[in-house]
Design an enzyme around this catalytic site. Structure first.
Site, PDB file in Angstrom:
ATOM      1  N   ILE A  11      45.139  11.990  -0.401  1.00 25.86           N
ATOM      2  CA  ILE A  11      45.997  11.857  -1.590  1.00 25.86           C
ATOM      3  C   ILE A  11      45.668  10.570  -2.334  1.00 25.86           C
ATOM      4  N   ASP A  31      41.606  -0.131   2.070  1.00 23.61           N
ATOM      5  CA  ASP A  31      41.578   0.985   3.021  1.00 23.61           C
ATOM      6  C   ASP A  31      40.755   0.565   4.239  1.00 23.61           C
ATOM      7  N   THR A  34      39.464   4.574   8.359  1.00 27.33           N
ATOM      8  CA  THR A  34      39.567   5.262   9.648  1.00 27.33           C
ATOM      9  C   THR A  34      38.792   6.574   9.496  1.00 27.33           C
ATOM     10  N   THR A  98      50.100   1.473  12.423  1.00 31.68           N
ATOM     11  CA  THR A  98      49.827   1.491  10.977  1.00 31.68           C
ATOM     12  C   THR A  98      51.082   1.816  10.173  1.00 31.68           C
ATOM     13  N   THR A 132      57.130  11.262   3.189  1.00 32.75           N
ATOM     14  CA  THR A 132      57.001  12.687   3.464  1.00 32.75           C
ATOM     15  C   THR A 132      58.359  13.372   3.633  1.00 32.75           C
ATOM     16  N   ASP A 133      58.383  14.686   3.427  1.00 32.21           N
ATOM     17  CA  ASP A 133      59.610  15.450   3.688  1.00 32.21           C
ATOM     18  C   ASP A 133      59.894  15.581   5.191  1.00 32.21           C
ATOM     19  N   GLU A 134      58.887  15.269   6.027  1.00 38.15           N
ATOM     20  CA  GLU A 134      59.072  15.478   7.471  1.00 38.15           C
ATOM     21  C   GLU A 134      60.124  14.544   8.062  1.00 38.15           C
ATOM     22  N   TYR A 158      54.682  11.236  14.382  1.00 40.38           N
ATOM     23  CA  TYR A 158      54.299  10.952  12.990  1.00 40.38           C
ATOM     24  C   TYR A 158      55.536  10.794  12.115  1.00 40.38           C
ATOM     25  N   SER A 159      56.433  11.810  12.135  1.00 45.11           N
ATOM     26  CA  SER A 159      57.559  11.749  11.202  1.00 45.11           C
ATOM     27  C   SER A 159      58.526  10.625  11.569  1.00 45.11           C
ATOM     28  N   ASN A 188      50.871  18.710   0.824  1.00 46.86           N
ATOM     29  CA  ASN A 188      49.875  18.719  -0.258  1.00 46.86           C
ATOM     30  C   ASN A 188      48.670  19.570   0.143  1.00 46.86           C
ATOM     31  N   ASN A 257      53.130  30.054   7.295  1.00 51.11           N
ATOM     32  CA  ASN A 257      51.705  29.735   7.494  1.00 51.11           C
ATOM     33  C   ASN A 257      50.820  30.971   7.475  1.00 51.11           C
ATOM     34  N   ARG A 289      52.317  24.229  18.463  1.00 54.49           N
ATOM     35  CA  ARG A 289      52.421  22.757  18.471  1.00 54.49           C
ATOM     36  C   ARG A 289      53.728  22.374  19.181  1.00 54.49           C
TER      37      ARG A 289
HETATM   38  P1  NAD Z   1      44.972  10.647   5.011  1.00 59.56           P
HETATM   39  O1  NAD Z   1      45.083  10.623   6.493  1.00 59.56           O
HETATM   40  O2  NAD Z   1      44.067  11.624   4.365  1.00 59.56           O
HETATM   41  O3  NAD Z   1      44.513   9.189   4.487  1.00 59.56           O
HETATM   42  C1  NAD Z   1      45.059   8.014   4.997  1.00 59.56           C
HETATM   43  C2  NAD Z   1      44.203   6.849   4.498  1.00 59.56           C
HETATM   44  O4  NAD Z   1      44.787   5.620   4.998  1.00 59.56           O
HETATM   45  C3  NAD Z   1      42.760   6.881   5.001  1.00 59.56           C
HETATM   46  O5  NAD Z   1      41.866   6.590   3.943  1.00 59.56           O
HETATM   47  C4  NAD Z   1      42.722   5.804   6.060  1.00 59.56           C
HETATM   48  O6  NAD Z   1      41.436   5.200   6.200  1.00 59.56           O
HETATM   49  C5  NAD Z   1      43.760   4.826   5.542  1.00 59.56           C
HETATM   50  N1  NAD Z   1      44.336   3.983   6.614  1.00 59.56           N
HETATM   51  C6  NAD Z   1      44.816   4.409   7.812  1.00 59.56           C
HETATM   52  N2  NAD Z   1      45.246   3.357   8.524  1.00 59.56           N
HETATM   53  C7  NAD Z   1      45.062   2.244   7.754  1.00 59.56           C
HETATM   54  C8  NAD Z   1      45.328   0.857   7.929  1.00 59.56           C
HETATM   55  N3  NAD Z   1      45.870   0.386   9.063  1.00 59.56           N
HETATM   56  N4  NAD Z   1      45.015   0.013   6.922  1.00 59.56           N
HETATM   57  C9  NAD Z   1      44.454   0.471   5.756  1.00 59.56           C
HETATM   58  N5  NAD Z   1      44.159   1.759   5.559  1.00 59.56           N
HETATM   59  C10 NAD Z   1      44.471   2.642   6.533  1.00 59.56           C
HETATM   60  O7  NAD Z   1      46.451  10.782   4.487  1.00 59.56           O
HETATM   61  P2  NAD Z   1      47.003  11.575   3.205  1.00 59.56           P
HETATM   62  O8  NAD Z   1      47.211  12.985   3.558  1.00 59.56           O
HETATM   63  O9  NAD Z   1      46.193  11.207   2.052  1.00 59.56           O
HETATM   64  O10 NAD Z   1      48.463  10.903   3.081  1.00 59.56           O
HETATM   65  C11 NAD Z   1      48.645   9.707   2.327  1.00 59.56           C
HETATM   66  C12 NAD Z   1      50.103   9.308   2.405  1.00 59.56           C
HETATM   67  O11 NAD Z   1      50.913  10.358   1.879  1.00 59.56           O
HETATM   68  C13 NAD Z   1      50.598   9.045   3.817  1.00 59.56           C
HETATM   69  O12 NAD Z   1      51.468   7.946   3.780  1.00 59.56           O
HETATM   70  C14 NAD Z   1      51.357  10.318   4.188  1.00 59.56           C
HETATM   71  O13 NAD Z   1      52.376  10.057   5.105  1.00 59.56           O
HETATM   72  C15 NAD Z   1      51.899  10.731   2.838  1.00 59.56           C
HETATM   73  N6  NAD Z   1      52.134  12.181   2.650  1.00 59.56           N
HETATM   74  C16 NAD Z   1      51.146  13.077   2.937  1.00 59.56           C
HETATM   75  C17 NAD Z   1      51.371  14.436   2.682  1.00 59.56           C
HETATM   76  C18 NAD Z   1      50.301  15.471   2.950  1.00 59.56           C
HETATM   77  O14 NAD Z   1      50.577  16.667   2.839  1.00 59.56           O
HETATM   78  N7  NAD Z   1      49.065  15.097   3.272  1.00 59.56           N
HETATM   79  C19 NAD Z   1      52.599  14.855   2.170  1.00 59.56           C
HETATM   80  C20 NAD Z   1      53.592  13.901   1.909  1.00 59.56           C
HETATM   81  C21 NAD Z   1      53.336  12.555   2.144  1.00 59.56           C
HETATM   82  O1  DAU Z   2      55.253  17.995   4.969  1.00 58.69           O
HETATM   83  C1  DAU Z   2      54.405  16.938   4.628  1.00 58.69           C
HETATM   84  C2  DAU Z   2      53.404  16.706   5.735  1.00 58.69           C
HETATM   85  O2  DAU Z   2      52.476  17.787   5.659  1.00 58.69           O
HETATM   86  C3  DAU Z   2      52.693  15.377   5.632  1.00 58.69           C
HETATM   87  O3  DAU Z   2      53.622  14.335   5.790  1.00 58.69           O
HETATM   88  C4  DAU Z   2      51.599  15.256   6.716  1.00 58.69           C
HETATM   89  O4  DAU Z   2      50.885  14.054   6.552  1.00 58.69           O
HETATM   90  C5  DAU Z   2      50.668  16.433   6.545  1.00 58.69           C
HETATM   91  O5  DAU Z   2      49.676  16.408   7.555  1.00 58.69           O
HETATM   92  C6  DAU Z   2      51.434  17.756   6.602  1.00 58.69           C
HETATM   93  O6  DAU Z   2      51.977  17.962   7.928  1.00 58.69           O
HETATM   94  P1  DAU Z   2      51.953  19.416   8.614  1.00 58.69           P
HETATM   95  O7  DAU Z   2      52.044  19.256  10.071  1.00 58.69           O
HETATM   96  O8  DAU Z   2      52.938  20.316   7.950  1.00 58.69           O
HETATM   97  O9  DAU Z   2      50.473  19.887   8.135  1.00 58.69           O
HETATM   98  P2  DAU Z   2      49.299  20.667   8.900  1.00 58.69           P
HETATM   99  O10 DAU Z   2      48.299  21.008   7.856  1.00 58.69           O
HETATM  100  O11 DAU Z   2      48.841  19.931  10.111  1.00 58.69           O
HETATM  101  O12 DAU Z   2      50.018  21.984   9.377  1.00 58.69           O
HETATM  102  C7  DAU Z   2      50.654  22.847   8.437  1.00 58.69           C
HETATM  103  C8  DAU Z   2      51.268  23.996   9.219  1.00 58.69           C
HETATM  104  O13 DAU Z   2      50.207  24.790   9.767  1.00 58.69           O
HETATM  105  C9  DAU Z   2      52.107  23.532  10.399  1.00 58.69           C
HETATM  106  O14 DAU Z   2      53.200  24.425  10.548  1.00 58.69           O
HETATM  107  C10 DAU Z   2      51.163  23.666  11.599  1.00 58.69           C
HETATM  108  C11 DAU Z   2      50.288  24.852  11.197  1.00 58.69           C
HETATM  109  N1  DAU Z   2      48.894  24.818  11.729  1.00 58.69           N
HETATM  110  C12 DAU Z   2      48.165  23.679  11.548  1.00 58.69           C
HETATM  111  C13 DAU Z   2      46.874  23.600  12.020  1.00 58.69           C
HETATM  112  C14 DAU Z   2      46.054  22.340  11.847  1.00 58.69           C
HETATM  113  C15 DAU Z   2      48.357  25.920  12.333  1.00 58.69           C
HETATM  114  O15 DAU Z   2      49.025  26.971  12.458  1.00 58.69           O
HETATM  115  N2  DAU Z   2      47.061  25.854  12.803  1.00 58.69           N
HETATM  116  C16 DAU Z   2      46.307  24.727  12.689  1.00 58.69           C
HETATM  117  O16 DAU Z   2      45.152  24.727  13.167  1.00 58.69           O
END
Ligand code: NAD
Ligand code: DAU
Length: 353
Positions: A11, A31, A34, A98, A132-134, A158-159, A188, A257, A289
């Site tokens: 993101i 960044d 990682t 982190t 996050t919504d989690e 995580y959440s 996302n 899903n 999970r």
């Molecule tokens: P991501 O895992 O793709 O990216 C995380 C980034 O943070 C990476 O570039 C990593 O190198 C960097 N990072 C990790 N630890 C670090 C540290 N100690 N110092 C500096 N950089 C560090 O994550 P994402 O999916 O892009 O999510 C970004 C943010 O949005 C997170 O805070 C996550 O909780 C939040 N979020 C994600 C989603 C989703 O669906 N992916 C939804 C809602 C909120």
């Molecule tokens: O809701 C926001 C969150 O969405 C963010 O805060 C997190 O950073 C982001 O990773 C995401 O979390 P989820 O656990 O919802 O996302 P994930 O893509 O890991 O899984 C989405 C759903 O799919 C969840 O119900 C688990 C399921 N799943 C996931 C994987 C990786 C499967 O069924 N099979 C899989 O292999």
């Protein structure tokens, strides 16, 4: 200029790319790189003076303090986090470090910097925390969607770590007056999504003819938002959000899903049909999970009412763009599927039946 943390992740990188092209204001991007950080995503910005990349850890308060002093940003947008729920189950320590310690270090560095600003800059400064919504836990069928008033009931390491960081941000506002904003967004999807998460994993596995591992019965519900809509919401909250407030961000796209996986298979059948038959043949139900949240749903009416934000993409348009992006970018996928990625895939999936 603004300071972005985690701007090489999924993101954060989408945010930096959109910010530079739509707003044009310089960005310092801190960044750690990682496994989830990927500079290739930002390669179009190489040589662009508006993007200053710094490899470093948000837990390193001295580094953050010196970056703030050197670049004097008007805002911090904080994405950096460990973000994958399954990884948090296998190893929670990095998430505590982190997401909690890192956010604490950032808040303290920001507080020192902000408290020494001249009055005009002090009033304009913002610390936007991306969450996050989690943090709200899991909904039952028929429950109303999460509003900002929903209690925090996090269920995974995580959440829980994100909930803790949200509380810290809130406390720094109430105690010290630091001008914070928090966004709590739903799932996302879109370009540059690391293929450990559901949607990119399913697309890349299907294209490679590998099983599509659906956890449990596949009837867990997530509320999907195209990543560029999340980025536009963050820009809007940064611009006009009320200090100390939290804003839920979501796309009104609740889907089980299994339906997501079937949609991806149908799109691939249409765009890149496989002689062996529909990609659905690859769907494989595997062990669930632990502590798996059953349903998330975001009520984003506050953001719409107060700030006029609405998503631009429907799920149908966004998922089509996403599938097309993965088909057009096999090299990006191949480059992130390194040795470390393969180790994670075997660790997470080999034990599942
Ligand atoms: P991501 O895992 O793709 O990216 C995380 C980034 O943070 C990476 O570039 C990593 O190198 C960097 N990072 C990790 N630890 C670090 C540290 N100690 N110092 C500096 N950089 C560090 O994550 P994402 O999916 O892009 O999510 C970004 C943010 O949005 C997170 O805070 C996550 O909780 C939040 N979020 C994600 C989603 C989703 O669906 N992916 C939804 C809602 C909120
Ligand atoms: O809701 C926001 C969150 O969405 C963010 O805060 C997190 O950073 C982001 O990773 C995401 O979390 P989820 O656990 O919802 O996302 P994930 O893509 O890991 O899984 C989405 C759903 O799919 C969840 O119900 C688990 C399921 N799943 C996931 C994987 C990786 C499967 O069924 N099979 C899989 O292999």
């Amino acid at each position: 200029m603004i300071l972005v943390t985690g701007g090489a992740g999924f993101i954060g990188a989408n945010f930096v790319l959109d910010w530079i092209s739509l707003v044009g204001e310089p960005v310092v991007n801190l960044d750690k790189l990682t496994y989830a950080g990927n500079l290739e995503t930002l390669s179009v910005l190489s040589g662009d003076p508006r993007h200053i990349f710094v490899r470093g850890d948000i837990c390193d308060r001295g580094l953050v303090e010196s970056l703030l002093e050197e670049h004097r940003p008007r805002a911090i947008v904080h994405f950096a986090a460990e973000s994958h729920v399954d990884r948090s189950i296998h190893g929670p320590a990095d998430f505590i470090r982190t997401n909690i310690d890192g956010t604490f270090a950032l808040l303290e560095a920001a507080r020192l910097y902000w408290s020494n600003l001249a009055a005009e800059h002090k009033a304009a400064f913002r610390f936007l925390h991306v969450s996050t919504d989690e943090v709200y836990g899991s909904l039952r069928p028929g429950d109303p969607a999460f509003t900002e008033a929903h209690p925090f009931e996090p269920n995974s390491p995580y959440s829980a770590s994100k909930a803790a960081s949200d509380h810290l941000v809130r406390a720094w506002y109430h105690t010290y007056g630091l001008p914070v904003l928090t966004t709590n967004c739903s799932n996302n999807y879109g370009p540059y999504h690391f293929p450990e998460k559901l949607i990119p994993l399913m697309i890349t596995n299907a294209l490679a003819g590998k099983p599509l591992p659906v956890y449990g019965d596949g009837m867990q519900i997530r509320d999907w938002l195209y990543v560029k809509d999340h980025c536009s919401a963050i820009r809007r909250v940064l611009e006009a959000g009320r200090l100390g407030e939290t804003y839920n961000v979501g796309g009104w796209n609740e889907k089980p899903n299994i339906e997501i996986v079937h949609t991806i298979c149908s799109l691939l059948d249409e765009i890149k049909s496989d002689l062996a038959g529909s990609y659905r043949r690859l769907v494989t139900h595997v062990t669930d999970r632990p502590g798996h949240d059953r349903r998330y749903a975001i009520d984003a009416r506050k953001l719409e009412r107060e700030l006029g934000w609405k998503p631009a993409e429907t799920f149908e348009t966004g998922i089509r763009k996403t599938v097309q992006w993965y088909l057009a970018n096999p090299q990006w996928v191949a480059n992130v599927q390194s040795g470390a990625y393969r180790e994670w895939i075997s660790k997470n999936y080999e034990e599942r039946q």
